[in-house]
Design an enzyme around this catalytic site. Structure first.
Site, PDB file in Angstrom:
ATOM      1  N   ARG A   1       0.866  -1.172   0.000  1.00 57.16           N
ATOM      2  CA  ARG A   1       0.000   0.000   0.000  1.00 57.16           C
ATOM      3  C   ARG A   1       0.905   1.224   0.000  1.00 57.16           C
ATOM      4  O   ARG A   1       1.874   1.288   0.764  1.00 57.16           O
ATOM      5  CB  ARG A   1      -0.911   0.027   1.220  1.00 57.16           C
ATOM      6  CG  ARG A   1      -1.848   1.237   1.178  1.00 57.16           C
ATOM      7  CD  ARG A   1      -2.807   1.273   2.340  1.00 57.16           C
ATOM      8  NE  ARG A   1      -3.639   2.476   2.260  1.00 57.16           N
ATOM      9  CZ  ARG A   1      -4.348   2.945   3.248  1.00 57.16           C
ATOM     10  NH1 ARG A   1      -4.355   2.315   4.413  1.00 57.16           N
ATOM     11  NH2 ARG A   1      -5.057   4.046   3.100  1.00 57.16           N
ATOM     12  N   HIS A   2       0.593   2.179  -0.859  1.00 59.55           N
ATOM     13  CA  HIS A   2       1.376   3.408  -0.958  1.00 59.55           C
ATOM     14  C   HIS A   2       1.603   4.020   0.426  1.00 59.55           C
ATOM     15  O   HIS A   2       0.855   3.767   1.372  1.00 59.55           O
ATOM     16  CB  HIS A   2       0.672   4.432  -1.855  1.00 59.55           C
ATOM     17  CG  HIS A   2      -0.662   4.859  -1.314  1.00 59.55           C
ATOM     18  ND1 HIS A   2      -0.794   5.798  -0.309  1.00 59.55           N
ATOM     19  CD2 HIS A   2      -1.906   4.449  -1.628  1.00 59.55           C
ATOM     20  CE1 HIS A   2      -2.069   5.962  -0.036  1.00 59.55           C
ATOM     21  NE2 HIS A   2      -2.769   5.139  -0.813  1.00 59.55           N
TER      22      HIS A   2
ATOM     23  N   ASN B   1      -4.646  10.813   4.126  1.00 55.07           N
ATOM     24  CA  ASN B   1      -4.645   9.636   5.002  1.00 55.07           C
ATOM     25  C   ASN B   1      -4.540  10.073   6.457  1.00 55.07           C
ATOM     26  O   ASN B   1      -5.264   9.570   7.324  1.00 55.07           O
ATOM     27  CB  ASN B   1      -3.470   8.702   4.721  1.00 55.07           C
ATOM     28  CG  ASN B   1      -3.554   7.948   3.427  1.00 55.07           C
ATOM     29  OD1 ASN B   1      -2.568   7.879   2.699  1.00 55.07           O
ATOM     30  ND2 ASN B   1      -4.696   7.367   3.110  1.00 55.07           N
TER      31      ASN B   1
ATOM     32  N   GLN C   1      -9.774   9.424  -0.125  1.00 55.65           N
ATOM     33  CA  GLN C   1      -9.133  10.029  -1.286  1.00 55.65           C
ATOM     34  C   GLN C   1      -9.385   9.254  -2.563  1.00 55.65           C
ATOM     35  O   GLN C   1      -9.345   9.824  -3.645  1.00 55.65           O
ATOM     36  CB  GLN C   1      -7.647  10.246  -1.055  1.00 55.65           C
ATOM     37  CG  GLN C   1      -6.851   9.015  -0.756  1.00 55.65           C
ATOM     38  CD  GLN C   1      -5.468   9.337  -0.218  1.00 55.65           C
ATOM     39  OE1 GLN C   1      -4.944  10.421  -0.362  1.00 55.65           O
ATOM     40  NE2 GLN C   1      -4.865   8.362   0.419  1.00 55.65           N
TER      41      GLN C   1
ATOM     42  N   ARG D   1       0.675   9.052  -5.582  1.00 56.29           N
ATOM     43  CA  ARG D   1       1.096   8.505  -4.282  1.00 56.29           C
ATOM     44  C   ARG D   1       1.622   7.077  -4.431  1.00 56.29           C
ATOM     45  O   ARG D   1       2.569   6.682  -3.755  1.00 56.29           O
ATOM     46  CB  ARG D   1      -0.031   8.596  -3.265  1.00 56.29           C
ATOM     47  CG  ARG D   1      -1.305   7.854  -3.614  1.00 56.29           C
ATOM     48  CD  ARG D   1      -2.444   8.233  -2.643  1.00 56.29           C
ATOM     49  NE  ARG D   1      -3.686   7.559  -2.882  1.00 56.29           N
ATOM     50  CZ  ARG D   1      -4.679   8.029  -3.630  1.00 56.29           C
ATOM     51  NH1 ARG D   1      -4.552   9.186  -4.247  1.00 56.29           N
ATOM     52  NH2 ARG D   1      -5.801   7.345  -3.751  1.00 56.29           N
TER      53      ARG D   1
ATOM     54  N   GLU E   1      -7.243   3.203  -7.084  1.00 58.43           N
ATOM     55  CA  GLU E   1      -8.090   2.998  -5.906  1.00 58.43           C
ATOM     56  C   GLU E   1      -9.570   3.119  -6.257  1.00 58.43           C
ATOM     57  O   GLU E   1      -9.941   3.717  -7.280  1.00 58.43           O
ATOM     58  CB  GLU E   1      -7.717   4.013  -4.814  1.00 58.43           C
ATOM     59  CG  GLU E   1      -8.514   3.916  -3.528  1.00 58.43           C
ATOM     60  CD  GLU E   1      -8.419   2.582  -2.811  1.00 58.43           C
ATOM     61  OE1 GLU E   1      -8.843   1.549  -3.375  1.00 58.43           O
ATOM     62  OE2 GLU E   1      -7.959   2.563  -1.658  1.00 58.43           O
TER      63      GLU E   1
ATOM     64  N   HIS F   1      -3.286   0.519  -3.637  1.00 59.81           N
ATOM     65  CA  HIS F   1      -4.097   1.208  -2.643  1.00 59.81           C
ATOM     66  C   HIS F   1      -4.810   0.226  -1.720  1.00 59.81           C
ATOM     67  O   HIS F   1      -5.082  -0.914  -2.083  1.00 59.81           O
ATOM     68  CB  HIS F   1      -5.107   2.096  -3.362  1.00 59.81           C
ATOM     69  CG  HIS F   1      -4.453   2.971  -4.389  1.00 59.81           C
ATOM     70  ND1 HIS F   1      -3.900   4.186  -4.086  1.00 59.81           N
ATOM     71  CD2 HIS F   1      -4.235   2.777  -5.718  1.00 59.81           C
ATOM     72  CE1 HIS F   1      -3.384   4.720  -5.180  1.00 59.81           C
ATOM     73  NE2 HIS F   1      -3.563   3.874  -6.185  1.00 59.81           N
TER      74      HIS F   1
END
Length: 187
Positions: free
Chosen positions: A7-8, A14, A20, A57, A82, A139
């Protein structure tokens, strides 16, 4: 073939618990550190290439990791973007639930669509890199629900910068770890 889902790293949204989704929010400094921390968890050996979602990201996380691992930075896949939270993007989960309970309505992408995209991405990556070990930066929601579809039950939240592993060593995809920990089947 082994796949490592990362996951980024963290973004300001966040940190503020804003949805987002497909909004292109950049990493913050914590997120950049998390990208380097993920390299340690992923391990330095055995990875051939790293690919990602095209959102900045995820792409920056992949760039940081590829440079630190000394591996090829492959292309981005639109299928790894995402979940689209529609009108709820930029809201907290609590705010969005008031308007669209259970995240339905308001233009929010159905989870079935997210899982279909995630599974399609795995097929595309496996076809492009047969027999290779591929790190995939994307994501939380797409990782959680795509891997849940392989595990056969709903997995917990996916942390920023965490690693989940799956492989097809026995001829079918199996989830081996989530959030940097071996997968423990529910009783």
């Amino acid at each position: 073939m082994k796949l490592g889902f990362i996951r980024h790293g963290q973004t300001d949204w966040n940190a503020q618990d804003f949805l987002q989704g497909s909004t292109d929010i950049p990493l913050n400094d914590v997120g950049r550190r998390q990208a380097l921390d993920a390299v340690t968890v992923l391990g330095r050996g055995g990875w051939d290439v790293i690919v990602s979602s095209p959102l900045s990201r995820a792409r920056e996380t992949a760039q940081i990791m590829a440079a630190d691992l000394g591996i090829e930075l492959g292309r981005s896949y639109d299928e790894l973007i995402e979940r689209d939270y529609g009108q709820a993007e930029g809201m907290t989960l609590e705010e969005s639930e008031k308007h669209w309970p259970n995240r339905t309505g308001g233009g929010i992408e159905p989870l079935e669509s997210v899982v279909a995209r995630g599974r399609n991405a795995i097929g595309l990556i496996a076809a492009e890199f047969p027999g290779k070990n591929v790190a995939i930066v994307c994501h939380g929601t797409i990782i959680r629900y795509t891997l849940s579809s392989f595990a056969g039950y709903k997995l917990d939240q996916i942390r920023n910068g965490s690693v989940a592993l799956m492989d097809d060593s026995d001829g079918s995809w199996k989830v081996r770890s989530v959030n940097d920990e071996p997968l423990v089947l529910p009783s």
